[in-house]
Enzyme design. Structure first.
Site, mmCIF file in Angstrom:
data_model
loop_
_atom_site.group_PDB
_atom_site.id
_atom_site.type_symbol
_atom_site.label_atom_id
_atom_site.label_comp_id
_atom_site.label_asym_id
_atom_site.label_seq_id
_atom_site.Cartn_x
_atom_site.Cartn_y
_atom_site.Cartn_z
ATOM 1 N N ASP A 1 3.992 -2.643 -7.484
ATOM 2 C CA ASP A 1 3.395 -1.487 -6.792
ATOM 3 C C ASP A 1 3.674 -0.198 -7.562
ATOM 4 O O ASP A 1 2.830 0.701 -7.623
ATOM 5 C CB ASP A 1 3.970 -1.363 -5.376
ATOM 6 C CG ASP A 1 3.765 -2.637 -4.579
ATOM 7 O OD1 ASP A 1 2.725 -3.297 -4.776
ATOM 8 O OD2 ASP A 1 4.651 -2.981 -3.770
ATOM 9 N N ARG B 1 17.063 -0.673 -9.951
ATOM 10 C CA ARG B 1 17.584 -0.128 -8.686
ATOM 11 C C ARG B 1 17.148 -1.015 -7.533
ATOM 12 O O ARG B 1 16.125 -1.693 -7.617
ATOM 13 C CB ARG B 1 17.041 1.288 -8.469
ATOM 14 C CG ARG B 1 17.430 2.217 -9.590
ATOM 15 C CD ARG B 1 16.698 3.537 -9.477
ATOM 16 N NE ARG B 1 17.044 4.389 -10.605
ATOM 17 C CZ ARG B 1 16.470 5.551 -10.869
ATOM 18 N NH1 ARG B 1 15.520 6.012 -10.085
ATOM 19 N NH2 ARG B 1 16.845 6.251 -11.914
ATOM 20 N N ASN C 1 3.949 1.598 -0.845
ATOM 21 C CA ASN C 1 4.709 1.723 -2.095
ATOM 22 C C ASN C 1 3.838 2.356 -3.185
ATOM 23 O O ASN C 1 4.277 3.239 -3.926
ATOM 24 C CB ASN C 1 5.174 0.343 -2.583
ATOM 25 C CG ASN C 1 6.164 -0.315 -1.638
ATOM 26 O OD1 ASN C 1 6.713 0.322 -0.744
ATOM 27 N ND2 ASN C 1 6.386 -1.616 -1.830
ATOM 28 N N GLY D 1 6.101 -8.679 -15.890
ATOM 29 C CA GLY D 1 7.535 -8.467 -15.702
ATOM 30 C C GLY D 1 8.175 -7.914 -16.964
ATOM 31 O O GLY D 1 7.686 -6.934 -17.545
ATOM 32 N N SER E 1 13.636 2.497 -5.151
ATOM 33 C CA SER E 1 13.950 2.263 -6.569
ATOM 34 C C SER E 1 13.095 3.127 -7.506
ATOM 35 O O SER E 1 13.279 3.080 -8.719
ATOM 36 C CB SER E 1 13.710 0.781 -6.905
ATOM 37 O OG SER E 1 12.319 0.488 -6.910
ATOM 38 N N ASN F 1 -0.273 -9.732 -10.811
ATOM 39 C CA ASN F 1 0.918 -10.010 -11.619
ATOM 40 C C ASN F 1 0.809 -11.433 -12.163
ATOM 41 O O ASN F 1 -0.190 -12.131 -11.933
ATOM 42 C CB ASN F 1 2.217 -9.757 -10.830
ATOM 43 C CG ASN F 1 2.446 -10.769 -9.725
ATOM 44 O OD1 ASN F 1 1.777 -11.804 -9.657
ATOM 45 N ND2 ASN F 1 3.396 -10.480 -8.856
ATOM 46 N N GLU G 1 -2.881 -7.071 1.712
ATOM 47 C CA GLU G 1 -2.062 -7.168 2.931
ATOM 48 C C GLU G 1 -2.826 -6.664 4.156
ATOM 49 O O GLU G 1 -2.253 -6.550 5.239
ATOM 50 C CB GLU G 1 -0.737 -6.416 2.755
ATOM 51 C CG GLU G 1 0.201 -7.124 1.788
ATOM 52 C CD GLU G 1 1.574 -6.507 1.655
ATOM 53 O OE1 GLU G 1 2.508 -7.237 1.310
ATOM 54 O OE2 GLU G 1 1.724 -5.291 1.889
ATOM 55 N N GLY H 1 0.824 -1.211 0.000
ATOM 56 C CA GLY H 1 0.000 0.000 0.000
ATOM 57 C C GLY H 1 0.853 1.253 0.000
ATOM 58 O O GLY H 1 0.659 2.161 -0.824
ATOM 59 N N ASP I 1 16.657 -5.877 -9.137
ATOM 60 C CA ASP I 1 15.784 -6.116 -7.979
ATOM 61 C C ASP I 1 14.350 -5.765 -8.383
ATOM 62 O O ASP I 1 14.050 -4.596 -8.630
ATOM 63 C CB ASP I 1 16.249 -5.249 -6.793
ATOM 64 C CG ASP I 1 15.444 -5.508 -5.526
ATOM 65 O OD1 ASP I 1 14.495 -6.314 -5.569
ATOM 66 O OD2 ASP I 1 15.770 -4.892 -4.488
HETATM 67 O O1 RIB Z 1 5.418 -5.499 -3.312
HETATM 68 C C1 RIB Z 1 6.602 -5.347 -2.596
HETATM 69 C C2 RIB Z 1 6.305 -5.222 -1.144
HETATM 70 O O2 RIB Z 1 5.758 -6.451 -0.695
HETATM 71 C C3 RIB Z 1 7.506 -4.983 -0.280
HETATM 72 O O3 RIB Z 1 7.800 -3.619 -0.115
HETATM 73 C C4 RIB Z 1 7.128 -5.673 1.013
HETATM 74 O O4 RIB Z 1 6.840 -4.789 2.049
HETATM 75 C C5 RIB Z 1 5.923 -6.547 0.684
HETATM 76 O O5 RIB Z 1 4.790 -6.088 1.250
#
Ligand code: RIB
Length: 298
Positions: A248, A281, A46, A217, A287, A186, A142, A44, A242
């Site tokens: 997100d 990044r 992010n 991806g 990133s 995804n 989440e 969230g 990475d």
């Molecule tokens: O989608 C990536 C995120 O998943 C990470 O920042 C981590 O916190 C997990 O929730």
């Protein structure tokens, strides 16, 4: 200058504890890693940060613990110009994510939700009721689905668009789907939904009655209209180090672009360009391209 669109994210905020290693250990095995970092994460948060960097006026609705991680996350919201008046301080500890990243930039993530499960339907609904000029509400998995349903229900009554990123994968309730306008999994989550990897056939069969996007991806993304029409979105070819938080990044930038009046295809193309930068990044929020960089990618 056009007014910034208003986006609310109802969801998680966590501290990411990340180990980078050439090879990840098997059960019972001990290996050396190359680097350990702590960074701001939670799907969230992010998405909220990415939408704010892109130019949206963002409200975060969620919960952190009354601890050092929670205070850092709150400070990060302030630094990113995100309105955090609806981020509740819970008695539960701040959520954390333990992340392993391998030499190919692929990650494995274990989340411990903690305070992300420390706010309820009333808190989410009253926040969404009181945010002025709301265009879009974003949710993920989440936090409990009942909280997302409460937020989306109010959002729909207000005429806002609702975008659900069903991550991490879980079975979605009919009540949640009923108040979701856009479903954006995804490729892994897609496979968990349909039991098969994404191909043109399986994607065309993904009829949820919604507009959907499956992010793929380095293969970009596919828009799926409610009648099963597919539109492929290409992405820039990059050297990924990475992929944490790239999905997100896509959701935050797509939402900003859609809320700014772009059509879905243009918004998804914009989001693919931004997400391609993020995988070059390290980290999740760390990133994401800056606002100045984004202006060169638009
Ligand atoms: O989608 C990536 C995120 O998943 C990470 O920042 C981590 O916190 C997990 O929730």
């Amino acid at each position: 200058m056009a007014k910034a669109p208003v986006i609310a994210v109802v969801g998680s905020a966590s501290m990411d504890l990340t180990c980078y290693a050439d090879v990840l250990p098997q059960a019972g095995q001990t290996l050396y890693g190359n680097l350990f970092t702590t960074g701001f994460g939670g799907k969230g948060a992010n998405q909220a940060v990415m939408a704010a960097l892109a130019g949206a006026n963002v409200y975060m609705v969620g919960s952190v613990g009354n601890d050092l991680f929670g205070k850092s996350l709150q400070e990060n919201f302030r630094n990113q110009n995100i309105n955090s008046e609806f981020v509740k301080v819970s008695e539960l500890p701040t959520g954390v994510a333990h992340i392993w990243v391998d030499a190919q930039g692929q990650n494995r993530i274990l989340i411990v939700p903690g305070a992300n499960h420390g706010f309820d339907e009333n808190h989410a609904a009253s926040a969404i009721t009181s945010i002025p000029d709301l265009s879009i509400v974003i949710g993920q998995c989440e936090i409990p689905q009942s909280v997302t349903i409460a937020a989306f229900t109010v959002a729909k009554k207000r005429g806002a668009i609702t975008i659900l990123n069903p991550a991490p994968y879980q079975e979605l309730s009919d009540d949640l789907l009923a108040v979701t306008d856009w479903l954006i999994p995804n490729e892994i989550e897609f496979e968990e939904f349909v039991g098969e990897a994404p191909t043109s056939e399986t994607l065309a069969r993904f009829r949820t009655g919604k507009n959907s996007i499956v992010t793929l991806g380095d293969k970009g993304a596919v828009l799926i209209s409610p009648d099963g029409t597919l539109t492929s979105i290409a992405t820039t070819s990059v050297q990924a180090i990475d992929s944490t938080g790239a999905g997100d990044c896509f959701i935050g930038s797509f939402s900003y672009s859609l809320a700014s009046g772009s059509d879905a295809k243009s918004a998804a193309e914009f989001a693919c360009r931004i997400a391609a930068v993020s995988v070059t990044r390290k980290g999740a929020q760390s990133s994401y391209p800056t606002t100045a960089e984004i202006s060169t990618l638009s």
